[in-house]
Design an enzyme around this catalytic site. Structure first.
Site, PDB file in Angstrom:
ATOM      1  N   LYS A 276       0.837  -1.200   0.000  1.00  0.00           N
ATOM      2  CA  LYS A 276       0.000   0.000   0.000  1.00  0.00           C
ATOM      3  C   LYS A 276       0.873   1.251   0.000  1.00  0.00           C
ATOM      4  CE  LYS A 276      -3.871  -1.841   2.767  1.00  0.00           C
ATOM      5  NZ  LYS A 276      -4.948  -1.597   1.798  1.00  0.00           N
ATOM      6  N   ARG A 350     -10.374 -11.503   2.152  1.00  0.00           N
ATOM      7  CA  ARG A 350     -11.256 -12.540   1.601  1.00  0.00           C
ATOM      8  C   ARG A 350     -10.593 -13.909   1.637  1.00  0.00           C
ATOM      9  NH1 ARG A 350     -11.534  -9.101  -3.819  1.00  0.00           N
ATOM     10  NH2 ARG A 350     -11.121  -7.522  -2.234  1.00  0.00           N
TER      11      ARG A 350
HETATM   12  N1  BES Z   1      -8.096  -3.729   4.559  1.00  0.00           N
HETATM   13  C1  BES Z   1      -8.280  -3.296   3.223  1.00  0.00           C
HETATM   14  C2  BES Z   1      -9.581  -2.509   3.025  1.00  0.00           C
HETATM   15  C3  BES Z   1      -9.690  -1.203   3.747  1.00  0.00           C
HETATM   16  C4  BES Z   1      -9.348  -0.030   3.126  1.00  0.00           C
HETATM   17  C5  BES Z   1     -10.184  -1.145   5.024  1.00  0.00           C
HETATM   18  C6  BES Z   1      -9.483   1.179   3.802  1.00  0.00           C
HETATM   19  C7  BES Z   1     -10.319   0.054   5.695  1.00  0.00           C
HETATM   20  C8  BES Z   1      -9.962   1.222   5.067  1.00  0.00           C
HETATM   21  C9  BES Z   1      -8.296  -4.487   2.291  1.00  0.00           C
HETATM   22  O1  BES Z   1      -7.511  -5.556   2.675  1.00  0.00           O
HETATM   23  C10 BES Z   1      -7.776  -4.022   0.977  1.00  0.00           C
HETATM   24  O2  BES Z   1      -6.636  -3.688   0.911  1.00  0.00           O
HETATM   25  N2  BES Z   1      -8.633  -4.015  -0.041  1.00  0.00           N
HETATM   26  C11 BES Z   1      -8.264  -3.571  -1.327  1.00  0.00           C
HETATM   27  C12 BES Z   1      -8.725  -4.604  -2.321  1.00  0.00           C
HETATM   28  C13 BES Z   1      -8.164  -4.424  -3.683  1.00  0.00           C
HETATM   29  C14 BES Z   1      -6.677  -4.717  -3.675  1.00  0.00           C
HETATM   30  C15 BES Z   1      -8.887  -5.363  -4.622  1.00  0.00           C
HETATM   31  C16 BES Z   1      -8.926  -2.229  -1.558  1.00  0.00           C
HETATM   32  O3  BES Z   1     -10.037  -2.003  -1.079  1.00  0.00           O
HETATM   33  O4  BES Z   1      -8.302  -1.386  -2.192  1.00  0.00           O
HETATM   34 MN    MN Z   2      -5.510  -5.379   1.995  1.00  0.00          MN
END
Ligand code: BES
Ligand code: MN
Ligand code: ZN
Length: 498
Positions: A276, A350
């Site tokens: 990230k 997931r």
């Molecule tokens: N934990 C994150 C989602 C999240 C984002 C929670 C902001 C709380 C605040 C999750 O694991 C994630 O990174 N999701 C990605 C999925 C994508 C890579 C398909 C997302 O939402 O960008």
């Molecule tokens: Mn994630």
């Protein structure tokens, strides 16, 4: 926690001490007990109200310091609007408002639970008390000093004056159990990831044993044996070992199938190799809010001795980049036997849930499963931070969740599922892939989960927007909200007990 709260109930005739809080309905109407209390101040309240244009509108307040005639430091009058319009969640909010009006430095306060319409019911007073407890919470474990003028009392004693103490105490005991569950969840969400890694999380879940909850912890060896490779793949880049925790509360009939709650417990989500950006990455210490809610809920159910058999299961991992970390392109075989191609290592929640959902379904054959997860940023884009996303394969379960949420004020909004979305996660190389492209990101994530629940009634709550960093309210000033504990406690209480 902040200065500890000591909450008590006493008869209406008790002499108030400390900060005095009264309620007043629109048109400056007071109950008889409140009127009696402010009598020595003469026309002070009416004059102050006129000067401040205070009329008793819901949510407004009048704040009088050192009121002449009363030997008290402060008199606060909280407006409630029209008393007869108030719903249970409004009484909770009033408790929060009242608590919010008690200065942090005060060590004693008295709230007079009394309305002009006469007779607040025990349940309504108990809801006020619940609001007081939720509002009083602050996560201050790591604050070692206070700036001048920001001091806090070590303990604040709040006494609520009520007509029938015994009945209120009884109604309040149940809500105290639920409130503690919410605060446990908040503590877990707020705790930083250097302190709260999977093993420590599992250890804290073990505290539930004191309430009669059976707590089993699966370590890596056991999870390998079970074939939980999707979960293990997420955690394999971390120095901290992954864990799955199974909590069981048996308050129902011996033979009755349990209800089941499953939580995403990513103790920290760096994104892994698909790392990230640095901006706000610190928030990812809260990526275990789903698991925190499940622990808080199991506490609530056990502490109030709910007449239900309930299973809580949480998958605890840390998603880190490392020489041993999982790569994009890797294919994992889940416990269910289905295979998943990893497209993005940041779509990890997931993967964790796929194995835990399957495990719970297979082992417990539950009446339903509800999972909670800070699963996608996409749900925040869709719904903001007011509603959690609700996905379900069962209309009855979905409707009940919507209704329970509206009643207690943790709202959920149903989102679609369907074959057109499902095919977006078909993979060239495996049974499915872990991302479905840019569009409908919260939906394709839910579609993957659905592939692991079989025919069991199931609902998925995407709490990415509501579980942490959500807007502050009258009953929560903390980053971790504990969202879901009260919602699911209500779901169980209204539909699955007895
Ligand atoms: N934990 C994150 C989602 C999240 C984002 C929670 C902001 C709380 C605040 C999750 O694991 C994630 O990174 N999701 C990605 C999925 C994508 C890579 C398909 C997302 O939402 O960008
Ligand atoms: Mn994630
Ligand atoms: Zn995540």
């Amino acid at each position: 926690m902040s200065g500890a709260l000591k909450l008590e109930f006493a008869p209406l005739a008790t002499r108030p001490r400390g900060v005095l809080v009264l309620f007043c309905e629109e048109g400056l109407k007071f109950g008889s007990a409140a009127r009696r209390v402010i009598e020595p101040t003469g026309d002070l309240v009416m004059r102050a109200a006129a000067a401040d244009r205070f009329k008793g509108k819901n949510g407004s307040a009048l704040d009088l310091v050192a009121p002449p005639g009363l030997d008290l430091p402060r008199l606060v009058i909280v407006g409630v609007g029209k008393g007869r319009d108030l719903k249970p969640r409004d009484f909770v909010k009033l408790g929060g408002l009242a608590m919010g009006k008690i200065p942090a430095a005060a060590s004693e306060a008295t709230i007079v639970a009394d309305l002009a319409g006469g007779g607040i019911k025990p349940d309504q007073v108990a809801d006020i008390a619940l609001g007081v407890r939720l509002r009083a919470y602050a996560f201050e474990r790591y604050k070692t000093k206070r700036k001048e003028g920001e001091e806090r009392a070590a303990e604040v004693k709040v006494t609520i004056l009520v007509a029938g103490v015994a009945a209120v105490q009884k109604a309040s005991a149940v809500r105290e159990a639920v409130a503690s569950g919410v605060l446990i969840a908040r503590d877990l969400v707020n705790e930083p990831a250097n302190v709260l890694y999977p093993e420590e999380f599992a250890r804290r879940a073990g505290n539930l044993k004191k309430l009669g909850v059976a707590v089993d912890v699966l370590d890596i060896k056991e999870m390998k044996k079970l074939g939980m490779n999707a979960l293990l793949g997420v955690g394999q880049g971390s120095e901290h070992e992954s864990r799955t925790v199974i909590m069981r509360w048996n308050g129902g009939k011996r033979s009755a199938a349990p209800v089941a709650f499953i939580g995403k417990g990513v103790c920290f989500d760096t994104g892994g190799i698909s790392i990230k950006p640095a901006q706000s990455m610190e928030d990812m210490k809260g990526d275990m809010a789903g698991a925190a809610c499940v622990v808080g809920l199991m506490h609530a159910l056990a502490a109030r001795k709910a007449k239900v058999n309930a299973v809580g299961a949480i998958g605890l991992v840390e998603n880190m980049p490392d020489g041993r970390a999982q790569r994009p392109g890797d294919i994992v075989t889940t416990m269910s036997g289905q295979t998943i191609e990893i497209i993005n290592t940041d779509a990890e929640g997931r993967l964790v849930l796929a194995d835990v959902l399957h495990y719970v379904n297979k082992r417990f054959k539950p009446r339903f499963m509800v999972d909670l997860a800070t699963l996608t940023g996409a749900i925040i884009v869709a719904l903001g931070q007011e509603y959690a996303g609700l996905f379900a394969n069962d209309d009855k379960l979905a409707d009940r969740l919507v209704k329970a949420g509206n009643e207690i004020g943790e709202r959920v909004w149903r989102m679609p599922l369907g074959p057109e979305y499902d095919k977006l996660i078909d993979s060239k190389f495996a049974d499915m892939k872990n991302t479905g492209g840019r569009y409908g990101g919260a939906i394709t994530a839910a579609q993957l989960l659905q592939r692991f629940v079989d025919k069991t009634p199931w609902a998925h709550l995407d709490i990415a927007g509501t579980g942490m960093g959500s807007p502050q309210t009258d009953i929560n000033k903390s980053w971790g909200s504990g969202f879901g504990v009260r919602l699911l406690d209500r779901l169980v209480a209204d539909y699955y007990e007895k």
